[in-house]
Design an enzyme around this catalytic site. Structure first.
Site, short mmCIF file in Angstrom:
data_model
loop_
_atom_site.label_atom_id
_atom_site.label_comp_id
_atom_site.label_asym_id
_atom_site.label_seq_id
_atom_site.Cartn_x
_atom_site.Cartn_y
_atom_site.Cartn_z
CB CYS A 186 27.38 26.71 26.77
SG CYS A 186 27.19 25.13 25.94
CB CYS A 199 30.37 25.31 22.37
SG CYS A 199 28.59 25.44 22.17
CG ASP A 245 70.54 35.92 42.11
OD1 ASP A 245 71.52 35.29 42.50
OD2 ASP A 245 70.61 36.91 41.35
CG ASP A 247 69.74 38.31 36.87
OD1 ASP A 247 69.57 37.16 36.40
OD2 ASP A 247 70.85 38.76 37.14
CG ASP A 262 69.55 33.87 38.85
OD1 ASP A 262 70.46 33.24 39.41
OD2 ASP A 262 69.38 35.09 38.99
#
Length: 737
Positions: free
Chosen positions: A11, A14, A425, A623, A627
């Site tokens: 669970c 844990c 861009d 791209d 950038d």
């Protein structure tokens, strides 16, 4: 980021315990435990054995992921993802438990409540009936002993979990019933003790099955990984395991074969189906020089390729790793649930104990008080809290992966949905990034084809982008370059050469005036073309102006639609480009962009994005190469056309297809996933807020409502199942308009 498979978790308590234990280690920077896949991602300088020892000290097991067969080829064993053997074990336990439970229910309820017949030796002996019930219950408890082993081990490690609640609830019913049996009382709860275990096991099986469904997309990616390759050695094909392919090896791909590794076509021509990897529905033509990716399928022709990337370096392996790591990380929305899960089980045990004591103090019998306490234990569900976020992230990541949209982390998926501003861009993002000839105008007796042919003869040996645009247009119109001599290039101005003893020149207006008179009409045309964001190319021969070509980086076909979809999502769009303002504004107008920030140097893009972030959550779309600083700075960096390593490194979100339409789709998917997480968390919290008081008997004085431990166990079993099922609804989302 190193990944480990964690065993023994049941669970959210844990996973919180393991995460806390490993996070305390010196050198650990990030630790995220995923309850859904029973995995842990660790980042930092801590050693592998040190991490494993910390997990074991917390009461659980840890094994490094990807260490099994296939890892050397970059293929991740499915067992590292979800253990199918566990589902088979649960199913076997359930079948055996149900067989014995039916006999027990016949004895405890069928005979006493419905008057069903019993064998002669039992019909008149309540003591023997009770003893047989005890034995049957004990058998069911042995079959489901994992609850008791895990539950009491958690207590010993001072880290109680969901199994502790189940073990205490069932064990208390069993011990109390034994006391009643030997005291001669007929108030036995053996069927409740057994039914709790069986119903929780039903829930575990449903949960395991549903969790398996959430990873279908990732399993599908793993299935794409080819197992063999056809190496070409001494001119002959030899089928070998894909792990033996090395960079530089030649390999063959027959029609219908999966491409085994990333490479480049050296010989042949064929259509390749890349849909499973990029989401692109149309096959892509591959000829000599074209790149091919592992996991894509050759459809028609025979290809010879040279291996470039193998094993874990292939695009497919990187995609698999990104999806897995995204599911292993934590979204900020999960922090509240994690904090609650860490203290949930001890609090519930305390509430159950207080509940029983209060009912005893109010004068209720021990059996009634015990039943209320047990109901609190077995109806409480920490699993629903622990699963609320990871199941939604896993399904959302899978949906994205199927459509070529990759979220690198859960935080990136959440952040994308909160985007208010998208910075785009221009070159290669809004536009194709490849200049094309858009206009041809003749100023003499020569036809437009002649103007283009003259320019083609000059540009044939140039590598300039404008030259490539001219050559592509000439090829499209079936024109051929004539042989010229004494070719001379003047950087930034143009070209000149001799043809049939006359000077042939092409370039900007200022340059061409040295070779021919430029009429006013041509100058006006040049101004008009420039205002439209196009580059005029003047062509002159023999002292006369032949004409003007216009070259431009044209807008993508889908850019305007993508921008409109972003606006429909309530997002402000901004173009950030280094191009001149006039060209930028023309492209922005064509695409429907709200705002233009032009003439920005590559190093200044990052600062521009920083300023936009002050106005709202900002995503940068580029791209992934020039950038990269801006992509890294933005709240969400979206790398478009992201087959490159740089794009994968720079972006938080990587779009495998070269289309801007995936930007609004990624944001749409992120918002749907975030909405699903909130629904799951709401269900998990509201379930426990309502269920625990109901089980404790708070409503008995007001409405008379009561709840048996068996119904509580059934409700607990279904709560996690409902959370996982709700997450699976993300598979129905429509990403594209």
């Amino acid at each position: 980021m190193d990944q480990y498979r964690i065993t023994g978790m049941s669970c959210a308590a844990c996973s919180a315990r393991v995460e806390k234990a490993v996070s305390k280690l010196p050198g650990v920077e990030v630790c995220a435990v995923n309850l859904l896949t029973n995995s842990m991602a660790v980042e930092g300088a801590a050693g592998e054995q040190e991490i494993i020892r910390a997990v074991e000290a917390a009461g659980y097991g840890a094994v490094p992921m990807g260490s099994g067969a296939g890892s050397e080829a970059g293929v991740f064993p499915e067992e590292d993802l979800l253990d199918n053997r566990e589902l088979r074990t649960i199913r076997k336990r359930l079948v055996l438990s149900v067989v014995f439970l039916l006999v027990l229910m016949y004895l405890s309820m069928g005979a006493h409540m419905l008057g069903l017949p019993l064998p002669g030796a039992l019909s008149g002996s309540p003591a023997w009936q009770g003893l047989l019930q005890m034995i049957l219950c004990l058998v069911i408890m042995v079959i489901n002993r994992q609850f008791f082993i895990s539950g009491f081990r958690g207590l010993l490690h001072r880290a109680p979990n969901m199994d502790t609640l189940v073990a205490l609830g069932s064990g208390a019913s069993f011990v109390y019933s034994i006391g009643c049996l030997f005291a001669g009382s007929h108030e036995l709860y053996f069927e409740s003790a057994a039914m709790i275990l069986v119903l929780i096991t039903v829930g575990k099986m449903l949960e395991a099955y549903s969790k398996g469904r959430t990873t279908d997309a990732l399993k599908g990616l793993m299935d794409l990984s080819p197992k063999t390759a056809r190496l070409i050695r001494d001119g002959k094909e030899e089928e070998v395991p894909v792990g033996q392919v090395l960079p530089g090896n030649l390999f063959a791909v027959r029609p219908g074969d999966s491409i085994p590794v990333d490479g480049i076509v050296t010989e042949g021509s064929s259509s390749v189906d890349e849909s499973a990897l990029t989401g692109e529905s149309m096959p892509v033509l591959k000829e000599a020089g074209a790149a091919v990716s592992a996991g894509t399928v050759n459809q028609l022709g025979y290809l010879k390729c040279r291996a470039l990337k193998v094993g874990a370096e292939t695009t497919l392996s990187q995609v698999i790793r990104m999806v897995r790591e995204a599911s292993a990380t934590k979204a900020p929305a999960a922090r509240i649930a994690d904090k609650v899960a860490g203290v949930f089980v001890p609090v519930v045990i305390g509430i159950a104990l207080v509940t029983a004591l209060i009912w005893l103090a109010l004068g209720q019998p021990l059996g009634f008080a015990l039943t209320r306490g047990i109901s609190v234990l077995v109806i409480s569900c920490p699993c629903a809290l622990g699963l609320a976020t990871p199941v939604a992230i896993m399904v959302g990541s899978g949906v994205g992966a199927r459509n070529g949209i990759l979220f690198k982390t859960a935080a990136a998926m959440e952040a994308a949905g909160k985007t208010k501003i998208v910075a785009l861009d221009k070159t290669g993002t809004l536009t194709t990034g490849r200049p094309k000839v858009t206009d041809i105008r003749s100023f003499g007796d020569i036809p437009e084809e002649g103007v283009l042919a003259a320019a083609c003869s000059l540009e044939a040996k140039s590598e300039h982008p404008i030259a490539r645009a001219v050559m592509e247009k000439a090829e499209e119109m079936d024109l051929f370059a004539e042989e010229v001599t004494e070719l001379k290039a003047v950087p930034g101005k143009g070209l000149e050469a001799l043809f049939d003893g006359e000077t042939l020149a092409a370039g900007n207006q200022k340059y061409i005036k040295d070779f021919a008179e430029v009429p006013e009409e041509a100058s006006d045309l040049s101004e008009q073309l420039a205002s439209e964001g196009k580059t005029p190319l003047f062509v002159a021969f023999g002292g006369e102006l032949l004409g003007v070509l216009a070259v431009a980086d044209v807008i993508r076909e889908d850019s305007r639609q993508a921008v409109e979809e972003l606006k429909d999502l309530g997002i402000r769009t901004v173009m950030v480009t280094g191009d001149n303002e006039r060209t930028a504004k023309h492209i922005a107008a064509a695409a429907g962009i709200d705002e233009v920030i032009a003439e920005v140097l590559p190093g200044e893009k990052e600062e521009t994005v920083r300023r936009l972030m002050e106005e709202g959550k900002t995503a940068m779309v580029g791209d992934g190469i020039n950038d990269a600083p801006a992509l890294t700075r933005a709240d969400t960096g979206i790398a478009i056309g992201g087959g490159t390593d740089i794009a994968i490194d720079a972006g938080d979100v990587v779009l495998m297809k070269d289309t801007l339409k995936d930007v609004p789709s990624a944001i749409r998917l992120s918002r749907a996933t975030l909405r699903n997480i909130k629904q799951n968390l709401f269900w998990a919290f509201i379930y426990n807020i309502i269920a625990i008081p109901l089980a404790a008997g708070v409503f008995i004085p007001l409405t008379g409502w009561t709840l048996s431990p068996m119904i509580g166990a059934a409700a607990m079993s279904l709560s996690s199942f409902c959370v996982v099922t709700n997450a699976l609804r993300l598979n129905l989302i429509k990403l594209y308009k």
